[in-house]
Design a protein around this motif. Structure first.
Motif, PDB file in Angstrom:
ATOM      1  N   UNK A 139      -2.221  -8.639  -0.622  1.00  0.00           N
ATOM      2  CA  UNK A 139      -1.857  -7.216  -0.608  1.00  0.00           C
ATOM      3  C   UNK A 139      -1.150  -6.876   0.691  1.00  0.00           C
ATOM      4  N   UNK A 140      -1.602  -7.451   1.796  1.00  0.00           N
ATOM      5  CA  UNK A 140      -0.934  -7.234   3.081  1.00  0.00           C
ATOM      6  C   UNK A 140       0.518  -7.691   3.054  1.00  0.00           C
ATOM      7  N   UNK A 141       0.747  -8.854   2.459  1.00  0.00           N
ATOM      8  CA  UNK A 141       2.129  -9.327   2.328  1.00  0.00           C
ATOM      9  C   UNK A 141       2.944  -8.388   1.447  1.00  0.00           C
ATOM     10  N   UNK A 142       2.340  -7.938   0.364  1.00  0.00           N
ATOM     11  CA  UNK A 142       3.043  -7.054  -0.574  1.00  0.00           C
ATOM     12  C   UNK A 142       3.404  -5.720   0.069  1.00  0.00           C
ATOM     13  N   UNK A 143       2.429  -5.067   0.708  1.00  0.00           N
ATOM     14  CA  UNK A 143       2.675  -3.708   1.209  1.00  0.00           C
ATOM     15  C   UNK A 143       3.489  -3.658   2.490  1.00  0.00           C
ATOM     16  N   UNK A 144       3.693  -4.804   3.134  1.00  0.00           N
ATOM     17  CA  UNK A 144       4.503  -4.811   4.349  1.00  0.00           C
ATOM     18  C   UNK A 144       5.892  -5.395   4.129  1.00  0.00           C
TER      19      UNK A 144
ATOM     20  N   UNK B  83       4.982  -4.220  16.412  1.00  0.00           N
ATOM     21  CA  UNK B  83       5.989  -3.670  17.321  1.00  0.00           C
ATOM     22  C   UNK B  83       6.819  -2.625  16.579  1.00  0.00           C
ATOM     23  N   UNK B  84       7.579  -1.817  17.333  1.00  0.00           N
ATOM     24  CA  UNK B  84       8.507  -0.911  16.658  1.00  0.00           C
ATOM     25  C   UNK B  84       9.531  -1.739  15.883  1.00  0.00           C
ATOM     26  N   UNK B  85      10.023  -1.187  14.776  1.00  0.00           N
ATOM     27  CA  UNK B  85      10.929  -1.959  13.948  1.00  0.00           C
ATOM     28  C   UNK B  85      12.268  -1.299  13.722  1.00  0.00           C
ATOM     29  N   UNK B  86      12.612  -0.316  14.490  1.00  0.00           N
ATOM     30  CA  UNK B  86      13.873   0.378  14.277  1.00  0.00           C
ATOM     31  C   UNK B  86      13.619   1.854  14.062  1.00  0.00           C
ATOM     32  N   UNK B  87      14.584   2.523  13.526  1.00  0.00           N
ATOM     33  CA  UNK B  87      14.512   3.977  13.331  1.00  0.00           C
ATOM     34  C   UNK B  87      13.319   4.367  12.466  1.00  0.00           C
ATOM     35  N   UNK B  88      12.284   4.894  13.096  1.00  0.00           N
ATOM     36  CA  UNK B  88      11.067   5.385  12.441  1.00  0.00           C
ATOM     37  C   UNK B  88      10.349   4.318  11.629  1.00  0.00           C
TER      38      UNK B  88
ATOM     39  N   UNK C 160       6.637   4.465   9.794  1.00  0.00           N
ATOM     40  CA  UNK C 160       5.503   4.652  10.704  1.00  0.00           C
ATOM     41  C   UNK C 160       4.465   5.600  10.107  1.00  0.00           C
ATOM     42  N   UNK C 161       4.918   6.630   9.431  1.00  0.00           N
ATOM     43  CA  UNK C 161       3.999   7.630   8.884  1.00  0.00           C
ATOM     44  C   UNK C 161       3.121   7.056   7.770  1.00  0.00           C
ATOM     45  N   UNK C 162       3.593   6.061   7.043  1.00  0.00           N
ATOM     46  CA  UNK C 162       2.788   5.477   5.965  1.00  0.00           C
ATOM     47  C   UNK C 162       1.939   4.299   6.443  1.00  0.00           C
ATOM     48  N   UNK C 163       1.913   4.044   7.740  1.00  0.00           N
ATOM     49  CA  UNK C 163       1.121   2.920   8.253  1.00  0.00           C
ATOM     50  C   UNK C 163      -0.373   3.047   7.944  1.00  0.00           C
TER      51      UNK C 163
END
Length: 180
Positions: A113-118, A91-96, A77-80
């Protein structure tokens, strides 16, 4: 027929019912090639010895660090904010962690790039290459960073195991409801 027309036709023939950003993927592959070539050139220019066979301990350390670094970049979450130009929160995806969708608007490069970084699986190759290059160019610093990433990964698994054990010991009540 122009080169651009041929490329457009190839993309249409490749995925006639779905948008696949082949041009963006080509740019990403080119970027990876530049990263790998730069690391190889830096090793050559600096005269750093490339090990014939990496130590098993380094392989394990880099493997676990790669796992953590790729998940940290792709899911934390912090690197979003790093992913925000290329993805959209879902949506939330689990622990942090968070789940995100790739932005479809814009260029094929932005989509790729979106596919790569996610995708932690997609990022793992980049992380492993960077960390492996770091072992050659700056081994002490790379091992130190890899130790921190590995310790965090082990801690994550221990936190999850603790939550599971606590829930089982308390008769299946949810750890969240109990303030774990």
């Amino acid at each position: 027929m122009t080169v651009r027309d041929r490329i457009d036709r190839l993309c249409e023939e490749y995925a006639p019912h779905e948008h696949r950003p082949l041009g963006g993927y080509a740019v990403a592959m080119g970027g990876f090639g530049v990263l790998a070539a730069s690391l190889a050139a830096a090793a050559k220019v600096t005269g750093r010895p490339v090990p014939e066979r990496p130590a098993a301990s380094d392989v394990v350390l880099i493997s676990i660090a790669t796992h953590k670094l790729s998940r940290l970049v792709a899911k934390d979450a912090v690197t979003s904010p790093l992913r925000a130009p290329f993805t959209r929160y879902a949506e939330p995806g689990g622990s942090a962690e968070v789940n995100e969708e790739v932005r479809d608007q814009g260029s094929a490069v932005r989509h790729a790039i979106g596919e790569l970084v996610s995708c932690p699986f997609c990022l793992a190759m980049w992380a492993a290459t960077g960390l492996t290059g770091g072992l050659v160019l700056a081994p002490r610093l790379t091992r130190l960073a890899a130790v921190a990433l590995t310790a965090t990964a082990v801690s994550d698994f221990l936190q999850m195991a603790y939550s599971i054990a606590k829930e089982a010991a308390e008769g299946g009540r949810s750890p969240r409801a109990l303030g774990a």
